[in-house]
Design an enzyme around this catalytic site. Structure first.
Site: not given
Ligand code: NI
Length: 171
Positions: A46, A51, A95-96, A137-138, A141
């Protein structure tokens, strides 16, 4: 398609509340495609626009491709909202934007999400398990919240310190 740069914590841009978009336009679709390209390359499941430094309420999710090496089947959503939550599940999240760290987070096990797809049509999606976790989670963000904001302050500060150090070393 262009691969975008993924911001990593600590970064003040990851803490911003992103703006809703009035409609999904060609520019939004380009952003969505570039986000998908970026997510697949980074082997994520995701990605949210903040991000990649874009403060808009846009996410992409594909929980199957990286794990099962299946067909790419990204779900694009603008202005996603959680309509319903049910149950509880504990997932070891990564998470990236928080590279090389994972932590267990408790979230709703089932969610119903509303949003605009890439064709600017309103869609409603029911999600369970990893897909439900990923949507939550997304969407976090988009409100400037990282998964480490759901863990203990001590654990969070240890992770942030390590990430900060790594940045200073220019890795
Ligand atoms: Ni993330």
């Amino acid at each position: 398609m262009t691969r975008l740069t993924i911001l990593t914590a600590p970064d003040s841009r990851l803490k911003l509340k992103a703006q809703p978009i009035p409609a999904v336009t060609d520019a939004t679709r380009r952003l969505m495609e570039n986000m998908a390209e970026t997510m697949y390359h980074a082997q994520g499941i995701g990605l949210a626009a903040p991000q990649v430094g874009v403060s808009q309420r846009v996410i992409v999710v594909d929980v199957n491709y990286c794990q099962k090496e299946g067909k790419k089947n990204p779900i694009f959503l603008a202005n996603p909202e959680i309509l319903q939550k049910e149950g509880e599940v504990v997932w070891n999240e990564g998470c990236l934007s928080v590279p090389e760290h994972t932590s267990e987070v408790t979230r709703a096990a089932h969610v119903q999400i509303k949003g605009l797809n890439q064709h600017n049509q309103e869609v409603i999606i029911d999600a369970d398990e990893v897909l439900a976790v990923c949507f939550q989670h997304e969407i976090d963000h988009l409100d400037g919240i990282l998964f480490i904001d759901h863990i203990s302050r001590l654990k969070r500060s240890i992770i942030l310190q390590k990430l900060k150090k790594k940045k200073q070393q220019g890795e």
